[in-house]
Design an enzyme around this catalytic site. Structure first.
Site, mmCIF file in Angstrom:
data_model
loop_
_atom_site.group_PDB
_atom_site.id
_atom_site.type_symbol
_atom_site.label_atom_id
_atom_site.label_comp_id
_atom_site.label_asym_id
_atom_site.label_seq_id
_atom_site.Cartn_x
_atom_site.Cartn_y
_atom_site.Cartn_z
ATOM 1 C CG ASN A 9 1.801 8.199 8.875
ATOM 2 O OD1 ASN A 9 0.214 8.136 8.524
ATOM 3 N ND2 ASN A 9 2.181 7.582 7.374
ATOM 4 C CE LYS A 11 2.416 4.086 8.068
ATOM 5 N NZ LYS A 11 3.247 2.805 6.657
ATOM 6 C CG HIS A 99 4.913 8.164 4.383
ATOM 7 N ND1 HIS A 99 5.062 6.641 3.411
ATOM 8 C CD2 HIS A 99 4.913 7.346 5.424
ATOM 9 C CE1 HIS A 99 5.184 6.078 4.955
ATOM 10 N NE2 HIS A 99 5.420 6.399 6.369
ATOM 11 C CD GLU A 101 3.013 3.597 3.561
ATOM 12 O OE1 GLU A 101 2.237 4.058 3.757
ATOM 13 O OE2 GLU A 101 3.601 2.723 4.074
ATOM 14 C CD GLU A 171 8.649 7.153 8.048
ATOM 15 O OE1 GLU A 171 7.678 7.009 8.986
ATOM 16 O OE2 GLU A 171 8.255 6.749 7.127
ATOM 17 N N GLY A 177 6.592 -0.472 8.113
ATOM 18 C CA GLY A 177 5.466 -2.145 8.099
ATOM 19 C C GLY A 177 6.472 -3.728 8.063
ATOM 20 C CB SER A 215 9.824 -1.946 12.812
ATOM 21 O OG SER A 215 8.647 -2.772 11.268
HETATM 22 P P1 13P Z 1 5.488 1.480 10.689
HETATM 23 O O1 13P Z 1 5.732 1.918 11.489
HETATM 24 O O2 13P Z 1 4.215 0.279 10.411
HETATM 25 O O3 13P Z 1 6.885 0.016 10.123
HETATM 26 O O4 13P Z 1 5.232 2.648 10.078
HETATM 27 C C1 13P Z 1 5.949 3.127 9.656
HETATM 28 C C2 13P Z 1 5.604 4.686 8.654
HETATM 29 O O5 13P Z 1 5.618 4.430 8.074
HETATM 30 C C3 13P Z 1 5.857 5.904 9.773
HETATM 31 O O6 13P Z 1 4.851 7.149 8.578
#
Ligand code: 13P
Length: 260
Positions: A9, A11, A99, A101, A171, A177, A215
């Protein structure tokens, strides 16, 4: 043999030319072809502005392309949004929905996320449906309650729409992150719980593979992939560097071979 899915992803990262370069480095790596030939799946989710370019680069390679969101409606006065049909028309085969976010910054609810997944399925897209608890939920011992409520809301939003193929992505928000991934034990325990509630009864999500996200790196992927209830990873930051993402694909190949 354990067949894993490694999804990246991206983003809101990469300009169109960077996205194509990143994609090319991943799809033309011999490990990617090896993984696909062994039944693993590789999915790339670039920003919408790079979707067409990444689809073109992936053409004929077996690597799948996902959008990062779609609207639940087929068309309408929704400025800035895109429908599942529009995503499918660009050549993507998958779409991430729900997601954390999107939940946090766009107020998406579980029911809306289920409706998006249904819209995706109606257009022949594979939804990658995200769930996950906040840090305070985990600290207060409410992880399973929260996840169960998320799944129920999503199933409600899905209604009677059958899903030919779909993924659930677990997740934990506190792991996204932060550099602090769930431990393999934490992830396995939660995936096992999710597996049980998805497979209990005749819900639309019965049997769907469950990806872990939060992560994931080339350092922890092998241990996570080795967990019985983990069917792959949804990778954020580490998917933006071809070498690291390919190293995660290589971890999947090793685990698949061990489990053969
Ligand atoms: P990270 O791998 O940067 O922690 O992000 C995970 C994520 O949100 C994948 O959709």
């Amino acid at each position: 043999m354990k067949q894993l899915t490694i999804a990246g992803n991206w983003k809101m990262h990469t300009m169109p030319s960077d996205a194509v370069a990143l994609c090319e480095a991943i799809v033309h790596h011999s490990s990617t072809a090896n993984a696909l030939s062994q039944g693993h799946a590789v999915v790339l989710a670039p920003p919408l502005t790079s979707l067409a370019g990444v689809v073109a680069s992936c053409m004929g390679t077996g690597v799948e392309v996902a959008a990062q969101d779609c609207h639940a409606a087929s068309s309408g006065a929704y400025t800035g949004d895109v429908s599942a049909a529009m995503v499918a028309a660009l050549g993507a085969t998958c779409v991430i929905v729900g997601h954390s976010e999107r939940r946090r910054y766009h107020g998406e609810t579980d029911v809306m996320i289920g409706e998006k997944a249904a819209a995706a399925a109606r257009c022949g897209l594979v939804p990658i449906i995200c769930v996950g608890e906040l840090l305070q939920d985990r600290q207060s011992g409410n992880t399973n309650t929260i996840l169960q409520a998320q799944i129920e809301g999503i199933l409600h939003g899905l209604g009677q729409q059958p899903l030919t193929r779909a993924y659930l992505a677990y997740e934990p928000v506190w792991a996204i992150g932060t550099g602090v991934a769930a431990t393999p034990n934490q992830a396995e325990e939660t995936h096992h719980f999710l597996r049980t509630i998805l497979d209990d009864g005749q819900g639309a999500l019965r049997g769907v593979p469950i990806l872990y996200g939060g992560s994931v790196t080339d350092k922890n992927a092998e241990e996570l992939f080795s967990c019985q209830s983990i069917d792959g990873a949804l990778v954020g930051g580490a998917s933006l560097v071809a070498e690291t993402f390919v190293a995660i694909i290589q971890a999947a190949i090793r685990v698949g071979a061990q489990a053969a």
